[in-house]
Design a protein around this motif. Structure first.
Motif, PDB file in Angstrom:
ATOM      1  N   ARG A  73       0.831  -1.209   0.000  1.00 36.61           N
ATOM      2  CA  ARG A  73       0.000   0.000   0.000  1.00 36.61           C
ATOM      3  C   ARG A  73       0.862   1.254   0.000  1.00 36.61           C
ATOM      4  N   ALA A  74       2.042   1.167   0.572  1.00 37.51           N
ATOM      5  CA  ALA A  74       2.977   2.302   0.607  1.00 37.51           C
ATOM      6  C   ALA A  74       4.122   2.077  -0.383  1.00 37.51           C
ATOM      7  N   ALA A  75       3.859   1.377  -1.484  1.00 34.82           N
ATOM      8  CA  ALA A  75       4.932   1.009  -2.420  1.00 34.82           C
ATOM      9  C   ALA A  75       5.602   2.227  -3.044  1.00 34.82           C
ATOM     10  N   PHE A  76       4.840   3.265  -3.327  1.00 39.32           N
ATOM     11  CA  PHE A  76       5.416   4.483  -3.911  1.00 39.32           C
ATOM     12  C   PHE A  76       6.409   5.108  -2.936  1.00 39.32           C
ATOM     13  N   SER A  77       5.998   5.233  -1.683  1.00 38.91           N
ATOM     14  CA  SER A  77       6.900   5.764  -0.653  1.00 38.91           C
ATOM     15  C   SER A  77       8.087   4.842  -0.440  1.00 38.91           C
ATOM     16  N   ASN A  78       7.839   3.528  -0.457  1.00 40.17           N
ATOM     17  CA  ASN A  78       8.929   2.582  -0.247  1.00 40.17           C
ATOM     18  C   ASN A  78       9.921   2.599  -1.398  1.00 40.17           C
ATOM     19  N   TYR A  79       9.424   2.713  -2.624  1.00 42.18           N
ATOM     20  CA  TYR A  79      10.310   2.703  -3.781  1.00 42.18           C
ATOM     21  C   TYR A  79      11.236   3.923  -3.771  1.00 42.18           C
TER      22      TYR A  79
ATOM     23  N   TYR B  59      -2.837   6.958   4.132  1.00 37.95           N
ATOM     24  CA  TYR B  59      -1.983   6.647   2.984  1.00 37.95           C
ATOM     25  C   TYR B  59      -0.519   6.718   3.406  1.00 37.95           C
ATOM     26  N   GLY B  60       0.342   6.141   2.584  1.00 37.54           N
ATOM     27  CA  GLY B  60       1.759   6.411   2.733  1.00 37.54           C
ATOM     28  C   GLY B  60       2.023   7.888   2.472  1.00 37.54           C
ATOM     29  N   PRO B  61       3.118   8.445   2.977  1.00 37.54           N
ATOM     30  CA  PRO B  61       3.344   9.894   2.842  1.00 37.54           C
ATOM     31  C   PRO B  61       3.405  10.366   1.395  1.00 37.54           C
ATOM     32  N   LEU B  62       4.106   9.638   0.523  1.00 35.51           N
ATOM     33  CA  LEU B  62       4.182  10.071  -0.873  1.00 35.51           C
ATOM     34  C   LEU B  62       2.913   9.716  -1.633  1.00 35.51           C
ATOM     35  N   GLU B  63       2.215   8.651  -1.239  1.00 34.62           N
ATOM     36  CA  GLU B  63       0.916   8.352  -1.831  1.00 34.62           C
ATOM     37  C   GLU B  63      -0.057   9.497  -1.558  1.00 34.62           C
ATOM     38  N   TRP B  64      -0.017  10.004  -0.332  1.00 36.74           N
ATOM     39  CA  TRP B  64      -0.882  11.135   0.038  1.00 36.74           C
ATOM     40  C   TRP B  64      -0.541  12.376  -0.790  1.00 36.74           C
ATOM     41  N   LEU B  65       0.738  12.676  -0.910  1.00 35.13           N
ATOM     42  CA  LEU B  65       1.152  13.850  -1.691  1.00 35.13           C
ATOM     43  C   LEU B  65       0.731  13.696  -3.149  1.00 35.13           C
ATOM     44  N   TRP B  66       0.905  12.521  -3.689  1.00 36.39           N
ATOM     45  CA  TRP B  66       0.524  12.263  -5.087  1.00 36.39           C
ATOM     46  C   TRP B  66      -0.980  12.473  -5.292  1.00 36.39           C
TER      47      TRP B  66
END
Length: 428
Positions: A345-351, A402-409
């Motif tokens: 679910r936080a793959a964008f932030s993790n990547y 959401y993950g932090p970058l998922e939220w920003l996106w």
């Protein structure tokens, strides 16, 4: 933002946990960790070492050749393939929800445009192994055919992959024969052989320059080098996206339509085909690894193994893994499975976060371990970072939507700010 899209903005498409397909999160979690394993050599050694063991600038360690072969057979191409399949499935899932609420493709276009910007910043500022810009470009093209039937998507994806694979194999495999066999001594191939030697030497020289910039902590000069010397490689993605990335996205869209990730196929048949495909892909990969090892792990030999000989085996293994992990993810709910899903679910932030962590570990202005570790030690760094993904992702998503970058996106896509912290339950 149009009126119809504004109406959906307070509740972004696919944003609530109940609307998610859990198997997608599970597979995505596996894939984002697997991508780190596939890329860890490039994070800690010159880029060429990612496929060519001879580019290591430190002792690769005991058993390095066997580990190279294991990575080639079990990891290389498969994790990226899974990630790309899932991106295609997620793109279509997003569009299905958008169409159901009266939104148009433009919502996804904005989403992909922001992804492309993230990818460009990632490429030049953190790590030039980025795939996000490539996904954004391929995603925009995939949108044009998103309304096609699942059969047509499957055929387009399969044909595109075959054509792209033949083009890749048709360049890398002959190059290996010219560079590594007597073929290069023939007058007709003499110029090509010289050009291949020059290209290899230029690659090594660039790797040595990057090594100096990284190990000495000259971050600003390293970024400037990326811009001046590797902007052309970044731009090349605009014409290279259709060789592998777009076909795999289309296949992911087709598999989503067929119900591979949501229980739409008979479980027994999906499991059978999954094991057959995975076994076939692995069985075809092993001889490639053995052949390349026997050839002495040459520069062009290893490149041909990765981008030529394994084109078909990688696809078979990727599809097999998608089928098996899709089944597992639908029913997995244990301690580890929940953390894998959270990482997905936080793959964008993790990547992107992984690239930042690797920079801290390896660059000279921080950890300074670039070019210092063996292959086995680099895998240990990857394992520790995967454990970190599993730890923080669950803790974060227990408290935030959401993950932090998922939220920003999401905020950038919709042009407004969404709540990040989960609502606390009302007291009795």
């Amino acid at each position: 933002m149009s009126e119809s899209e504004s109406a959906t903005a307070p509740q972004p498409l696919g944003g609530d946990a109940a609307s998610r397909i859990e198997s997608l999160d599970f597979i995505r979690g596996i894939a984002v960790m697997g991508i780190l394993v596939a890329n860890i050599i490039v994070f800690g050694q010159p880029h060429s070492a990612g496929f060519y063991p001879g580019a290591f600038i430190s002792d690769p360690g005991t058993g390095a050749d066997a580990m190279w072969a294991a990575q080639l057979v079990l990891v290389d191409g498969k994790m990226r393939g899974l990630f790309t399949l899932l991106f295609g499935a997620g793109l279509l899932l997003f569009m299905d929800k958008a169409w159901a609420r009266g939104a148009t493709r433009w919502l996804q276009v904005r989403r992909l445009a922001w992804l492309g910007l993230f990818g460009a910043l990632h490429y030049f500022l953190l790590w030039r192994g980025d795939i996000l810009f490539l996904y954004a470009v391929a995603g925009l093209v995939a949108l044009l055919v998103a309304a096609l039937s699942r059969h047509k998507l499957l055929v387009l994806g399969a044909l595109g992959y075959v054509v792209g694979g033949l083009l890749d194999a048709g360049s890398s495999i002959p190059f290996a024969f010219v560079a590594d066999t007597d073929m290069g001594d023939r007058p007709i191939y003499a110029q090509l052989a010289a050009d291949l030697d020059a290209s290899k030497a230029a690659d090594f020289a660039d790797g040595m320059l990057e090594t100096a910039l990284i190990t000495q902590g000259r971050y600003g000069e390293w970024v400037a080098h990326n811009v001046s010397e590797h902007a052309s490689s970044f731009a090349y993605q605009l014409q290279d996206f259709w060789i592998e990335t777009l076909p795999l996205m289309l296949l992911g869209m087709a598999l989503y339509r067929y119900g591979l990730f949501s229980g739409g196929l008979a479980a027994g048949r999906q499991r059978l085909f999954g094991w057959i495909l995975l076994a076939a892909g692995t069985a075809l990969s092993v001889p490639v690894a053995v052949y390349t090892l026997a050839g002495g792990l040459t520069y062009y030999g290893t490149l041909a193994a990765l981008t030529g000989w394994l084109v078909v085996p990688q696809l078979l293994s990727t599809l097999g893994l998608a089928a098996l992990l899709g089944l597992w993810g639908m029913h997995a709910n244990g301690w580890l499975a929940e953390r894998i899903k959270a990482a997905g679910r936080a793959a964008f932030s993790n990547y992107l976060g992984t690239s930042a962590v690797m920079m801290i570990v390896f660059h000279g202005w921080a950890g300074g371990l670039f070019g210092q570790l063996s292959r086995g030690e680099l895998y240990l760094v990857a394992a520790a970072t995967c454990a970190l993904m599993l730890l923080w992702s669950k803790l974060w998503l227990d408290r935030f939507r959401y993950g932090p970058l998922e939220w920003l996106w999401r905020c950038l896509t919709y042009g407004c700010r969404f709540p990040l912290r989960k609502s606390r339950p009302a007291s009795a």
